[in-house]
Scaffold this motif. Structure first.
Motif, PDB file in Angstrom:
ATOM      1  N   PRO A  47      80.147   6.420  -8.091  1.00 21.37           N
ATOM      2  CA  PRO A  47      80.269   7.597  -7.364  1.00 21.37           C
ATOM      3  C   PRO A  47      81.367   8.534  -8.196  1.00 21.37           C
ATOM      4  N   LEU A  48      82.303   7.648  -8.632  1.00 20.46           N
ATOM      5  CA  LEU A  48      83.198   8.392  -9.439  1.00 20.46           C
ATOM      6  C   LEU A  48      82.820   8.701 -10.795  1.00 20.46           C
ATOM      7  N   MET A  49      82.216   7.814 -11.375  1.00 23.44           N
ATOM      8  CA  MET A  49      81.437   8.296 -12.600  1.00 23.44           C
ATOM      9  C   MET A  49      80.701   9.459 -12.535  1.00 23.44           C
ATOM     10  N   VAL A  50      79.828   9.842 -11.340  1.00 20.32           N
ATOM     11  CA  VAL A  50      79.139  10.945 -11.301  1.00 20.32           C
ATOM     12  C   VAL A  50      80.145  11.913 -11.227  1.00 20.32           C
ATOM     13  N   THR A  51      81.042  12.069 -10.381  1.00 19.22           N
ATOM     14  CA  THR A  51      81.947  13.086 -10.269  1.00 19.22           C
ATOM     15  C   THR A  51      82.861  13.466 -11.865  1.00 19.22           C
ATOM     16  N   ALA A  52      83.065  12.340 -12.416  1.00 14.85           N
ATOM     17  CA  ALA A  52      83.547  12.651 -13.781  1.00 14.85           C
ATOM     18  C   ALA A  52      82.754  13.547 -14.603  1.00 14.85           C
ATOM     19  N   ALA A  53      81.313  13.197 -14.514  1.00 13.11           N
ATOM     20  CA  ALA A  53      80.168  13.935 -15.230  1.00 13.11           C
ATOM     21  C   ALA A  53      80.176  15.532 -14.690  1.00 13.11           C
ATOM     22  N   LEU A  54      80.261  15.541 -13.529  1.00 14.75           N
ATOM     23  CA  LEU A  54      79.980  16.871 -13.197  1.00 14.75           C
ATOM     24  C   LEU A  54      81.393  17.714 -13.279  1.00 14.75           C
ATOM     25  N   TYR A  56      83.128  17.238 -16.081  1.00 16.46           N
ATOM     26  CA  TYR A  56      83.024  17.547 -17.523  1.00 16.46           C
ATOM     27  C   TYR A  56      82.134  18.703 -17.611  1.00 16.46           C
ATOM     28  N   THR A  57      81.044  18.532 -17.047  1.00 14.87           N
ATOM     29  CA  THR A  57      79.853  19.650 -17.234  1.00 14.87           C
ATOM     30  C   THR A  57      80.493  20.911 -16.960  1.00 14.87           C
ATOM     31  N   LYS A  58      81.043  21.161 -15.661  1.00 16.86           N
ATOM     32  CA  LYS A  58      81.666  22.262 -15.301  1.00 16.86           C
ATOM     33  C   LYS A  58      82.853  22.732 -16.552  1.00 16.86           C
ATOM     34  N   ALA A  59      83.587  21.892 -16.871  1.00 19.68           N
ATOM     35  CA  ALA A  59      84.355  22.218 -17.942  1.00 19.68           C
ATOM     36  C   ALA A  59      83.765  22.929 -19.252  1.00 19.68           C
ATOM     37  N   GLU A  60      82.611  22.267 -19.660  1.00 22.04           N
ATOM     38  CA  GLU A  60      81.875  22.897 -20.835  1.00 22.04           C
ATOM     39  C   GLU A  60      81.545  24.189 -20.502  1.00 22.04           C
ATOM     40  N   THR A  61      81.290  24.855 -19.398  1.00 22.26           N
ATOM     41  CA  THR A  61      80.700  25.985 -19.191  1.00 22.26           C
ATOM     42  C   THR A  61      81.738  27.018 -18.885  1.00 22.26           C
ATOM     43  N   VAL A  62      82.922  26.510 -18.418  1.00 24.92           N
ATOM     44  CA  VAL A  62      84.024  27.215 -18.239  1.00 24.92           C
ATOM     45  C   VAL A  62      84.974  27.386 -19.501  1.00 24.92           C
ATOM     46  N   PHE A  63      84.987  26.719 -20.274  1.00 25.28           N
ATOM     47  CA  PHE A  63      85.760  26.465 -21.906  1.00 25.28           C
ATOM     48  C   PHE A  63      85.824  27.906 -22.477  1.00 25.28           C
ATOM     49  N   PRO A  64      84.601  28.612 -22.492  1.00 26.39           N
ATOM     50  CA  PRO A  64      84.425  29.839 -23.528  1.00 26.39           C
ATOM     51  C   PRO A  64      85.335  30.993 -22.626  1.00 26.39           C
ATOM     52  N   TRP A  76      90.920  15.990 -14.700  1.00 26.58           N
ATOM     53  CA  TRP A  76      90.458  15.385 -13.620  1.00 26.58           C
ATOM     54  C   TRP A  76      89.134  14.446 -13.894  1.00 26.58           C
ATOM     55  N   SER A  77      88.412  14.779 -14.827  1.00 32.35           N
ATOM     56  CA  SER A  77      87.264  14.126 -15.258  1.00 32.35           C
ATOM     57  C   SER A  77      87.915  12.464 -15.757  1.00 32.35           C
ATOM     58  N   TRP A  78      88.758  12.571 -16.670  1.00 29.53           N
ATOM     59  CA  TRP A  78      89.608  11.606 -17.280  1.00 29.53           C
ATOM     60  C   TRP A  78      90.122  10.717 -16.104  1.00 29.53           C
ATOM     61  N   ILE A  79      90.447  11.260 -15.317  1.00 26.87           N
ATOM     62  CA  ILE A  79      91.252  10.793 -13.863  1.00 26.87           C
ATOM     63  C   ILE A  79      90.028  10.023 -13.101  1.00 26.87           C
ATOM     64  N   SER A  80      89.212  10.480 -12.910  1.00 26.35           N
ATOM     65  CA  SER A  80      87.974   9.851 -12.128  1.00 26.35           C
ATOM     66  C   SER A  80      87.453   8.609 -12.954  1.00 26.35           C
ATOM     67  N   ILE A  81      87.302   8.564 -14.214  1.00 31.41           N
ATOM     68  CA  ILE A  81      86.725   7.403 -14.863  1.00 31.41           C
ATOM     69  C   ILE A  81      87.858   6.362 -15.095  1.00 31.41           C
ATOM     70  N   THR A  82      88.970   6.763 -14.850  1.00 31.06           N
ATOM     71  CA  THR A  82      90.101   5.669 -15.505  1.00 31.06           C
ATOM     72  C   THR A  82      90.591   5.068 -14.399  1.00 31.06           C
ATOM     73  N   ALA A  83      90.750   5.676 -13.149  1.00 31.04           N
ATOM     74  CA  ALA A  83      91.129   5.009 -11.774  1.00 31.04           C
ATOM     75  C   ALA A  83      90.686   3.805 -11.428  1.00 31.04           C
TER      76      ALA A  83
END
Length: 99
Positions: A47-54, A56-64, A76-83
């Motif tokens: 579940p945390l991998m899915v959270t991290a992917a979501l 990061y995907t949101k970050a890509e759309t927000v970045f511009p 937070w994506s990095w924290i989700s896959i590192t923890a």
């Protein structure tokens, strides 16, 4: 009468999240770290991998539009896959000592 025109200060470049280049995409080291941590997280806690992917995907759309918010989402994506990996590494010696 002369008018002096002062140049407006250039806006500061946004601080980048780990593994993210100035254009908002992964750097090579970021890709490698994301892959390794993602595989380990998938094996330990899916579940945390899915959270991290979501995130990061949101970050890509927000970045511009909002680079600072995108940076927070990527962090937070990095924290989700590192923890889970960190917790597993810390748990192994405990289990060995107790067992």
């Amino acid at each position: 009468m002369t008018h002096s025109v002062s140049a407006a200060p250039a806006p500061a470049a946004p601080k980048l999240a780990f593994g993210i280049g100035p254009d908002g995409t992964y750097t090579l080291s970021g890709q490698i770290a994301a892959f390794v941590l993602g595989v380990l997280t998938m094996l330990l806690f899916l579940p945390l991998m899915v959270t991290a992917a979501l995130l990061y995907t949101k970050a890509e759309t927000v970045f511009p539009h909002d680079a600072d918010r995108a940076r927070r989402l990527v962090n937070w994506s990095w924290i989700s896959i590192t923890a889970p990996v960190v917790l597993a590494v810390l748990a192994v010696p405990v289990v060995v000592l107790v067992g």
